[in-house]
Write a protein that holds these residues in place. Structure first.
Motif, PDB file in Angstrom:
ATOM      1  N   HIS A 132     -61.873 -29.556 -64.807  1.00  0.00           N
ATOM      2  CA  HIS A 132     -63.213 -29.990 -64.110  1.00  0.00           C
ATOM      3  C   HIS A 132     -63.340 -29.074 -62.890  1.00  0.00           C
ATOM      4  CE1 HIS A 132     -63.761 -32.195 -67.744  1.00  0.00           C
ATOM      5  NE2 HIS A 132     -62.891 -33.539 -67.220  1.00  0.00           N
ATOM      6  N   GLY A 133     -63.098 -28.073 -62.734  1.00  0.00           N
ATOM      7  CA  GLY A 133     -63.239 -27.151 -61.463  1.00  0.00           C
ATOM      8  C   GLY A 133     -62.240 -27.468 -60.304  1.00  0.00           C
ATOM      9  N   ARG A 134     -61.180 -28.370 -60.648  1.00  0.00           N
ATOM     10  CA  ARG A 134     -59.982 -28.830 -59.545  1.00  0.00           C
ATOM     11  C   ARG A 134     -58.869 -28.511 -60.206  1.00  0.00           C
ATOM     12  NH1 ARG A 134     -62.234 -32.336 -55.450  1.00  0.00           N
ATOM     13  NH2 ARG A 134     -60.212 -32.732 -54.840  1.00  0.00           N
ATOM     14  N   ILE A 135     -57.818 -27.990 -59.225  1.00  0.00           N
ATOM     15  CA  ILE A 135     -56.683 -27.733 -59.545  1.00  0.00           C
ATOM     16  C   ILE A 135     -55.883 -29.047 -59.671  1.00  0.00           C
ATOM     17  CG2 ILE A 135     -54.454 -26.488 -58.604  1.00  0.00           C
ATOM     18  CD1 ILE A 135     -56.042 -24.339 -58.847  1.00  0.00           C
ATOM     19  N   ILE A 136     -55.296 -29.325 -60.671  1.00  0.00           N
ATOM     20  CA  ILE A 136     -54.689 -30.669 -60.794  1.00  0.00           C
ATOM     21  C   ILE A 136     -52.950 -30.582 -60.729  1.00  0.00           C
ATOM     22  CG2 ILE A 136     -56.037 -31.913 -61.984  1.00  0.00           C
ATOM     23  CD1 ILE A 136     -54.949 -31.340 -64.641  1.00  0.00           C
ATOM     24  N   ALA A 137     -52.567 -29.315 -61.026  1.00  0.00           N
ATOM     25  CA  ALA A 137     -50.959 -29.257 -60.495  1.00  0.00           C
ATOM     26  C   ALA A 137     -51.088 -27.740 -60.256  1.00  0.00           C
ATOM     27  CB  ALA A 137     -50.322 -29.418 -61.849  1.00  0.00           C
ATOM     28  N   SER A 138     -50.093 -27.154 -59.431  1.00  0.00           N
ATOM     29  CA  SER A 138     -49.639 -25.710 -59.212  1.00  0.00           C
ATOM     30  C   SER A 138     -48.246 -25.830 -58.461  1.00  0.00           C
ATOM     31  CB  SER A 138     -50.688 -25.250 -58.169  1.00  0.00           C
ATOM     32  OG  SER A 138     -50.466 -25.882 -56.932  1.00  0.00           O
ATOM     33  N   CYS A 181     -44.743 -15.956 -66.866  1.00  0.00           N
ATOM     34  CA  CYS A 181     -45.261 -16.456 -65.370  1.00  0.00           C
ATOM     35  C   CYS A 181     -44.110 -17.150 -64.756  1.00  0.00           C
ATOM     36  CB  CYS A 181     -46.327 -17.383 -65.559  1.00  0.00           C
ATOM     37  SG  CYS A 181     -47.800 -16.858 -66.169  1.00  0.00           S
ATOM     38  N   ASN A 182     -44.169 -16.915 -63.516  1.00  0.00           N
ATOM     39  CA  ASN A 182     -43.229 -17.489 -62.542  1.00  0.00           C
ATOM     40  C   ASN A 182     -43.596 -18.782 -61.755  1.00  0.00           C
ATOM     41  OD1 ASN A 182     -44.312 -15.530 -61.079  1.00  0.00           O
ATOM     42  ND2 ASN A 182     -42.889 -16.118 -59.128  1.00  0.00           N
ATOM     43  N   LYS A 183     -45.224 -18.562 -61.704  1.00  0.00           N
ATOM     44  CA  LYS A 183     -45.954 -19.731 -61.291  1.00  0.00           C
ATOM     45  C   LYS A 183     -47.067 -19.909 -61.990  1.00  0.00           C
ATOM     46  CE  LYS A 183     -44.499 -18.555 -56.709  1.00  0.00           C
ATOM     47  NZ  LYS A 183     -44.925 -17.711 -55.187  1.00  0.00           N
ATOM     48  N   ILE A 184     -47.611 -21.313 -62.072  1.00  0.00           N
ATOM     49  CA  ILE A 184     -48.737 -21.486 -62.592  1.00  0.00           C
ATOM     50  C   ILE A 184     -49.715 -22.371 -61.611  1.00  0.00           C
ATOM     51  CG2 ILE A 184     -48.233 -21.111 -65.068  1.00  0.00           C
ATOM     52  CD1 ILE A 184     -47.470 -24.037 -65.323  1.00  0.00           C
ATOM     53  N   ALA A 185     -50.957 -22.537 -62.132  1.00  0.00           N
ATOM     54  CA  ALA A 185     -51.821 -23.347 -61.647  1.00  0.00           C
ATOM     55  C   ALA A 185     -52.659 -24.064 -62.978  1.00  0.00           C
ATOM     56  CB  ALA A 185     -52.788 -22.977 -60.509  1.00  0.00           C
TER      57      ALA A 185
END
Length: 241
Positions: free
Chosen positions: A213-219, A205-209
């Protein structure tokens, strides 16, 4: 020149009857050329989000756009340019492999010459040419997955969405799929896939999220998020915060 947004998820949320949110205010953008990894534990909200993206799961909160088209309001336009490979492919078992691939090619209006070329190319790459005349009911899980992958690639999608794509694939098939993903993105398509195999995501990958618990904590880009550490270290650090 900035890359075109192939997938935009804007403030998407989803609750199942009375329970806490399975996806909670999820926003992310996948651009052409991106191989975007969606990472989290089982039950973190990865499949809930992916199924909404591909139109399998209805939603009322938020918006999702594919190649500029609304998943809610222009579902056909979205499906024309998208391919989806679920974690457990459900194929028509009473068809042979080649009948199934021709059926999918018919759905997308692919010409006889074009489909013939694609099927030959991908069947050879995944080493299942000799099995295409057999009934899908006789296939192993790995074989079914290979047929599902080929069916997803036939119409040259602009957005390829995969849910845990490497589970059940043998090492050579995994390598082949990674190479195809890289080639598609080099030609301007985009790939969005969920995984909990962190070393695969780190290499591919060049990007990740990261979703928890249903929330994006880093991207963000791999470099931004890992800052020289391994993806595993970054994930575990984010997970315990």
């Amino acid at each position: 020149m900035s890359n075109k947004a192939m997938l935009e998820i804007k403030h998407y949320s989803k609750s199942y009857s009375g329970s806490k949110k399975a996806a909670d205010d999820v926003s992310l953008t996948v651009e052409s050329g991106d191989i975007y990894g969606f990472i989290g534990h089982n039950g973190a909200g990865k499949s809930t989000t992916i199924r909404a993206v591909v139109g399998v799961l209805d939603f009322t909160e938020g918006e999702i756009f594919i190649d500029g088209h609304s998943v809610k309001n222009e579902p056909l336009e979205c499906k024309r340019v998208t391919a989806y490979i679920p974690d457990n492919p459900d194929l028509y078992e009473n068809l042979t492999g080649i009948q199934y691939l021709n059926f999918i090619a018919d759905v997308f209006g692919i010409s006889a010459a074009e489909r013939d070329k694609s099927i030959k190319q991908y069947a050879a790459a995944f080493e299942i040419t000799d099995a295409l005349g057999d009934l899908i009911s006789s296939y192993s899980h790995g074989m079914k997955q290979k047929v599902a992958i080929i069916s997803a690639l036939i119409h040259k999608p602009k957005l390829l969405v995969l849910d845990e794509p490497f589970v059940g694939l043998d090492p050579k098939a995994s390598f082949t799929l990674k190479e195809i993903m890289r080639k598609m993105c080099a030609e301007g398509s985009a790939v969005f896939f969920s995984t909990h195999v962190l070393d695969v995501a780190e290499k591919l990958c060049n990007k990740i999220a990261i979703i928890k618990h249903g929330r994006i904590i880093a991207s963000g880009s791999m470099e931004e998020l890992t800052g020289g550490h391994s993806l595993e270290e970054t994930f575990l650090e984010a997970d315990y915060e």
